[in-house]
Design a protein around this motif. Structure first.
Motif, PDB file in Angstrom:
ATOM      1  N   ARG A 142      38.036  23.554  32.518  1.00 55.47           N
ATOM      2  CA  ARG A 142      36.625  23.846  32.813  1.00 55.47           C
ATOM      3  C   ARG A 142      36.506  25.225  33.441  1.00 55.47           C
ATOM      4  NH1 ARG A 142      33.020  19.558  33.167  1.00 55.47           N
ATOM      5  NH2 ARG A 142      30.876  20.242  33.515  1.00 55.47           N
ATOM      6  N   ILE A 143      35.493  25.963  33.039  1.00 58.83           N
ATOM      7  CA  ILE A 143      35.198  27.273  33.625  1.00 58.83           C
ATOM      8  C   ILE A 143      33.730  27.303  34.009  1.00 58.83           C
ATOM      9  CG2 ILE A 143      35.032  29.760  33.202  1.00 58.83           C
ATOM     10  CD1 ILE A 143      37.366  29.537  31.282  1.00 58.83           C
ATOM     11  N   SER A 144      33.457  27.749  35.239  1.00 54.57           N
ATOM     12  CA  SER A 144      32.078  27.908  35.712  1.00 54.57           C
ATOM     13  C   SER A 144      31.874  29.363  36.106  1.00 54.57           C
ATOM     14  CB  SER A 144      31.809  26.998  36.916  1.00 54.57           C
ATOM     15  OG  SER A 144      31.999  25.641  36.570  1.00 54.57           O
ATOM     16  N   ILE A 145      30.779  29.958  35.634  1.00 49.74           N
ATOM     17  CA  ILE A 145      30.521  31.367  35.936  1.00 49.74           C
ATOM     18  C   ILE A 145      29.141  31.524  36.565  1.00 49.74           C
ATOM     19  CG2 ILE A 145      32.016  32.126  34.060  1.00 49.74           C
ATOM     20  CD1 ILE A 145      29.494  32.810  32.449  1.00 49.74           C
ATOM     21  N   PRO A 146      28.983  32.541  37.413  1.00 47.67           N
ATOM     22  CA  PRO A 146      27.686  32.775  38.055  1.00 47.67           C
ATOM     23  C   PRO A 146      26.726  33.524  37.126  1.00 47.67           C
ATOM     24  CG  PRO A 146      29.260  34.411  38.787  1.00 47.67           C
ATOM     25  CD  PRO A 146      30.026  33.476  37.908  1.00 47.67           C
TER      26      PRO A 146
END
Length: 365
Positions: free
Chosen positions: A55-59
């Protein structure tokens, strides 16, 4: 410079690029700030070797992601993006901020049918860079560009139209352009609908799967068929066409250029018909043919004419006076080229250092 679990690179006075994740977890959460620096881009080196990120979360501050990153995300289940000027996500799938472009589809998503937002108009070249395994793709009338390759959607069986889109029996068509033929769509032959003017085929990958043995083309077709026959056994073009013609299943132009010899066509020997003028670029790409006799009257052989073919022997007549520099590029199985003494073909092969496959004879025909 290292800040927390990340290697970052300063871009401006208060902005930075995220170079690599140095942490040990299998989920990456990129913060909106690294001390005084705001991350605005992500580089292709984000994952270190061997990392299995799920999983990758970006602003919302991220406005660019290097394309090469997507090819490395083979274990990703979700890509989350805070809505910003450039990106947003829905159900773990990454889009541009307007939902017009599908940017990346995580390969470990488990669903048989993929239904993107109805605003979707474009599937980018990065969308399935790490492969996708759904069987059905639901599309609306707004979808007008599909840049994925067949190898990136290996399980795709059909495109399913929603209420406002036209149904083309599982094939994706937009206006006068055939965009994508599903690799798992059943059928031994395919008749391209009348009115289609272009096939969105590229020479790097077969457009039609091996299951489709015969391609029927309407007179309206103007472009792309020559790049779509690598897996076919036969091509058949409507007799009223002013763009293409076929002779015994082989594709020619009306200017007598041999455009494409179907890659799965039966037979070990082929003699180009009398009246053939040129051997086109990639004309025998992927062909199972073993021996090729180029008939007198042919004047030119274009680039990569025999790329990835099984051809072992070619006979070139004196009439061939124009041979492209890369005419033999990718002809890995070629063992012998017979030419006439003093011909342009002889000089070309000697100049290319191909003397080991050169066979000079007084006359071919």
């Amino acid at each position: 410079m290292r800040i927390g679990d990340f290697e970052v690179r300063r871009l401006g006075k208060d902005t930075c690029s995220v170079v690599q994740y140095k942490g040990e977890g299998n989920e990456i959460v990129i913060p909106s700030h690294f001390d005084k620096y705001t991350p605005v881009s992500i580089e292709g080196s984000l994952l270190k070797k061997g990392a299995k990120i799920t999983r990758i979360s970006i602003p919302s501050t991220i406005d660019s992601i290097e394309d090469s990153l997507f090819q490395t995300l083979k274990n990703l289940e979700a890509f989350d993006a805070e809505r910003g000027p450039s990106f947003r996500s829905e159900d773990g799938v990454l889009y541009d901020s307007s939902f017009y472009s599908l940017v990346f589809y995580p390969p470990k998503r488990s669903e048989e049918r993929f239904t993107p937002p109805r605003k979707l108009g474009r599937v980018s070249a990065t969308a399935f860079a790490a492969s996708a395994h759904f069987k059905f793709f639901v599309y609306s009338s707004k979808l007008e560009e599909f840049s994925a390759l067949p190898s990136q959607c290996p399980e795709l069986e059909a495109f399913i139209p929603d209420a406002d889109a036209e149904d083309y029996d599982g094939v994706l068509i937009k206006g006068k352009k055939l965009l994508f033929y599903p690799p798992k769509l059943a059928g031994k032959s395919y008749s391209i609908p009348n009115g289609i003017e272009e096939i969105s085929a590229v020479s790097s990958e077969p457009f039609f799967p091996r299951s489709v043995k015969t391609i029927f083309a309407p007179a309206s077709l103007k472009k792309g068929l020559e790049h779509a026959l690598v897996n076919a056994e036969k091509a058949d073009v409507e007799s009223s066409s002013i763009n293409y013609r076929t002779i015994e299943g082989v594709l020619y132009s009306w200017k007598r250029k041999l455009l494409s010899y179907p890659g799965r066509k039966e037979g070990d020997v082929y003699i180009t018909p009398s009246g053939t003028d040129r051997i086109g670029e990639g004309a025998f790409r992927g062909a199972r043919l073993k021996t090729l006799f180029i008939s007198p009257g042919v004047t030119a052989i274009e680039n990569s004419a025999f790329e990835n073919s099984e051809i072992t022997a070619i006979y070139i007549p004196q009439s061939v006076t124009d041979i492209s520099l890369h005419a033999l590029y990718g002809a890995k199985n070629l063992k012998m080229v017979a030419v006439e003494r003093g011909s342009v073909a002889e000089m070309f092969l000697r100049g290319e250092g191909k003397s080991e496959i050169l066979c000079v004879i007084p006359s071919l025909f």
